[in-house]
Scaffold this motif. Structure first.
Motif, short mmCIF file in Angstrom:
data_model
loop_
_atom_site.label_atom_id
_atom_site.label_comp_id
_atom_site.label_asym_id
_atom_site.label_seq_id
_atom_site.Cartn_x
_atom_site.Cartn_y
_atom_site.Cartn_z
N ARG A 138 0.86 -1.19 0.00
CA ARG A 138 0.00 0.00 0.00
C ARG A 138 0.90 1.24 0.00
O ARG A 138 1.79 1.38 0.83
N GLN A 139 0.63 2.14 -0.89
CA GLN A 139 1.52 3.27 -1.12
C GLN A 139 1.28 4.44 -0.17
O GLN A 139 2.11 5.33 -0.07
N ASP A 140 0.15 4.44 0.51
CA ASP A 140 -0.11 5.50 1.48
C ASP A 140 -1.13 4.98 2.48
O ASP A 140 -1.59 3.84 2.40
N PHE A 141 -1.48 5.81 3.44
CA PHE A 141 -2.49 5.46 4.43
C PHE A 141 -3.55 6.54 4.43
O PHE A 141 -3.24 7.73 4.54
N ARG A 142 -4.81 6.11 4.32
CA ARG A 142 -5.92 7.05 4.26
C ARG A 142 -6.92 6.73 5.37
O ARG A 142 -6.93 5.63 5.92
N ARG A 143 -7.78 7.69 5.67
CA ARG A 143 -8.73 7.47 6.76
C ARG A 143 -9.68 6.32 6.45
O ARG A 143 -10.15 5.64 7.38
#
Length: 752
Positions: free
Chosen positions: A421-426
């Motif tokens: 996963r390239q980022d973390f989102r809510r």
């Protein structure tokens, strides 16, 4: 008419980032237009640039074009499949592919695997991360007690033991930390076993474990920066990637140093202008591979240091976060490819490159595949370093930290498909239970999230990749199919930056500093910079008051135990005064860039200690390098208590890595549930699992002795997963024809 220095600077700045400008030199430039190229004087181009800068924002996307078919390197057939039968270098040979052509174990019979032998070194307990080697029926491996041993690979009986000098307890002090090499020698030079320990390269006689006197001095030669990853040998040159920095070439016969490649370029060297200020890092702790047919070493490098604070080393910071190709004969750079520019997130390239051969339009081409912490697979031409798929770069967020200058663009490739996963989102926040979600959302209430989000003073930044994506265990590759198999972690982390401008301690030390050194320095360091996951305590006055510190001393937090009983109240108050710099005169803040510290490596966890992100939390992935597509992905590992509650398999954080065999199997350990597993290489279906004494933290090795195929792994626990540690190596095989289990033999004494 000219436009002067400022105009030229503006043009060069624009040309450096504009894909359309293909060259800037002398008094004119070449500009790409629909019908080809046209030449403009400096004034014409300057006016064009200024007009475009005023009219257009920064380009959101840039792309490094893929190599054309004509530019690809045709395969030369190296190595032949039979070459993989010899596991004489950790990670399965010079390609680092961890592939075996053995076929005795198959999807049909793997379910009958059982313990063949267990070896316990009996010299202490510790975490082992070495992939062992097996040559001519003998297994060579480190022990938990700082020794190198030779074992009968059929029975686990110890043949000899050698204990190198031990001077410290650092990562590089461990002998053969992540592997070793067996060199068969020549007609005039005998075989030798090569490994590193401390600041030395050792050469032993594999027959008896005795140092080879002609190698260096009494069997060892100096290694200035230490090492942890496995080196490789081409002809009579031994290449060793340094742990702190640089890559070294030695004469494998005499131990003499032949060359040294600087991973942080020195003044006058290529890449030196990518550092404004001096940092450290860019070290090759992840490892290397070597093309024996071409004499090229491929080295992976880590991020610039210090982590999270790039204010002292602006620029792209070559050769940090790179794959570097070196001519083994000379140590000269042939090419490099950088994934992340000016990495301030500790997103190293953590694993050895894999040497692969892909098929395109019916033809086979040699390439290099490199898995990374952010879940990318860099697929590069073997001799030029050009990407085999277009490599997309996206405009990255700008820094909010005073004094920091983040890079304009960061990687955002489409192919090969990312396995992390390239980022973390809510929307990624765990939904395991309402309570878990609420707990994590509370933690995130003040946090910065997003893709390559830069740091902000005293505000948490949450992102993925500190422990992978990929980790040091890297990937396995089946050379027949160009399928790459990589384990991955999917856990967000929280990093918070703080000012670090405390006045220096007094001499002699105050009562507060004395108490700090007695009760706190073992974890937080004598200089308060932190050790491991224990956070630095410099600049604590900017984020905690006296009452909060006293509460922490009494109650503890995370890994910090309660200390209220152990530390008398007067010394508690003295420690508070020292940490808040109240026991010494204030100093005038130094002019120039601010100084920062970070609050430690903190995983984003829910209230019950599970990852604060939706599963899977650990995966095993199969990527077809011919197409760049992920063929399958399965969770790796499980939590027994969640399984009992009916929760589908979540996967766990893992540090083991897979091997792949021609029998159609993958073997992998490294999960929190202390199991080793076998999977179908075609589908990812789990076919077998067995409990280990403790979890493994290294890829297994497979080999054949006496017509019987074995799978062996270090099962010593600890490491980044924590928990208890041990001293066991465990080997599995099919039952003997008589059906009798082979019991673990007792350890036999090695040489004194």
């Amino acid at each position: 008419m000219t436009i002067g220095f400022l105009g030229r600077k503006c043009i060069r700045a624009y040309a450096a980032r504009a894909v359309g400008v293909t060259g800037v030199a002398g008094r004119e430039a070449r500009l790409v237009v629909a019908g080809g190229q046209c030449r403009l004087g400096w004034l014409g181009l300057g006016l064009l640039v200024l007009a475009r800068l005023a009219a257009e924002p920064e380009e959101p996307i840039r792309t490094i074009p893929a190599a054309t078919t004509a530019e690809l390197t045709p395969s030369n057939g190296w190595p032949a499949l039979d070459h993989y039968r010899d596991w004489s270098r950790s990670l399965g040979g010079p390609t680092s592919n961890r592939f075996s052509p053995l076929t005795q174990l198959t999807p049909e019979n793997v379910g009958r695997l059982q313990v063949a032998w267990t070896y316990r070194s009996g010299d202490g307990a510790g975490n082992l991360q070495a992939n062992p080697i097996v040559v001519d029926g003998v297994m060579y491996a480190p022990t938990a007690g700082h020794a190198i041993v030779a074992l009968d690979a059929a029975s686990g009986t110890e043949r000899w033991r050698y204990v190198p000098e031990k001077r410290g307890n650092g990562l590089t002090d461990l002998p053969a930390r992540r592997g070793l090499i067996y060199w068969r020698g020549t007609d005039s030079v005998g075989a030798r076993l090569i490994f590193t320990a401390g600041n030395w390269v050792y050469a032993l006689d594999p027959r008896n474990g005795r140092p080879i006197p002609s190698f260096g001095t009494d069997g060892r030669t100096p290694l200035p920066t230490g090492a942890g990853a496995t080196g490789a040998i081409w002809k009579d040159t031994l290449v060793v990637p340094g742990f702190a920095r640089d890559v070294f070439g030695y004469d494998v016969v005499t131990g003499a140093l032949r060359w040294r490649f600087h991973t942080i370029p020195q003044p006058g060297e290529f890449g030196a202008d990518t550092w404004r200020g001096r940092g450290s890092g860019a070290n090759s702790w992840g490892g290397m591979s070597l093309d024996e047919s071409r004499g090229i070493a491929f080295v992976a490098t880590g991020s610039p240091k210090p982590n999270f604070d790039g204010t002292g080393h602006h620029g792209d910071n070559l050769f940090g976060n790179c794959v570097i190709a070196l001519d083994v004969a000379t140590g000269k750079r042939l090419w490099h490819f950088q994934e992340i520019r000016h990495d301030i997130w500790d997103l190293d390239i953590p694993a050895p490159p894999n040497l692969v051969t892909i098929t395109r339009e019916g033809q086979r081409y040699d390439a290099v595949a490199q898995v990374t912490k952010i879940g990318n697979t860099l697929l590069l031409d073997r001799t030029t370093g050009k990407p085999l798929f277009p490599f997309r770069l996206r405009r990255a967020p700008a820094s909010k930290l005073p004094g920091e200058e983040t890079a304009l663009y960061q990687p955002d490739p489409e192919l090969p498909e990312p396995f992390g996963r390239q980022d973390f989102r809510r929307e990624d926040v765990t939904n395991r239970t309402p309570e878990a979600r609420q707990h994590v959302e509370t933690l995130l209430s003040r946090a910065n999230l997003g893709w390559f989000t830069a740091f902000e003073i005293a505000k948490p930044t949450v992102y993925q990749g500190v422990h992978g994506g990929a980790e040091w265990t890297g990937a396995a590759v089946d050379p027949r199919t160009a399928r790459l198999y990589v384990t991955a972690n999917h856990l967000p982390w929280t990093i918070t930056m703080f000012r670090d401008d405390d006045p220096p301690p007094l001499v002699p030390a105050t009562a507060g500093e004395q108490a700090y050194q007695m009760f706190c320095a073992a974890c937080h360091g004598p200089d308060r910079r932190g050790i491991g996951v224990a956070p630095p305590l410099r600049g604590l006055r900017h984020r905690l008051d006296a009452e909060a510190i006293l509460t922490l001393l009494k109650t503890g937090r995370n890994l910090m135990p309660p200390l209220g009983v152990a530390i008398p109240p007067p010394q508690q108050q003295a420690i508070v005064d020292f940490l808040l710099a109240r026991d010494r005169p204030a100093v005038t803040t130094e002019k120039g860039r601010p100084r920062y510290a970070f609050g430690g490596f903190t995983k984003l966890l829910d209230h019950e200690g599970y990852p604060g992100i939706k599963p899977p939390w650990g995966t095993l992935n199969c990527i077809n390098l011919n197409t760049g597509k992920i063929e399958w992905r399965v969770p790796l590992g499980e939590y027994a208590e969640l399984k009992a509650a009916g929760v589908p398999k979540t996967g766990t954080e893992n540090f083991g890595g897979a091997i792949v065999t021609a029998g159609g199997l993958l073997f992998c350990s490294g999960t929190r549930d202390r199991k080793i597993r076998a999977f179908s290489a075609d589908s990812g279906a789990e076919l077998w699992a067995a409990d280990l004494p403790l979890h493994g933290t290294a890829p297994p090795t497979t080999y054949e002795v006496g017509g019987r195929q074995f799978v062996v792994i270090a099962a010593t626990g600890g490491g980044k997963l924590g928990g208890p540690v041990g001293d066991a190596w465990v080997a599995f095989a099919l039952p003997t024809p008589a059906g009798a289990d082979r019991l673990a033999p007792k350890r036999t004494a090695g040489p004194p």
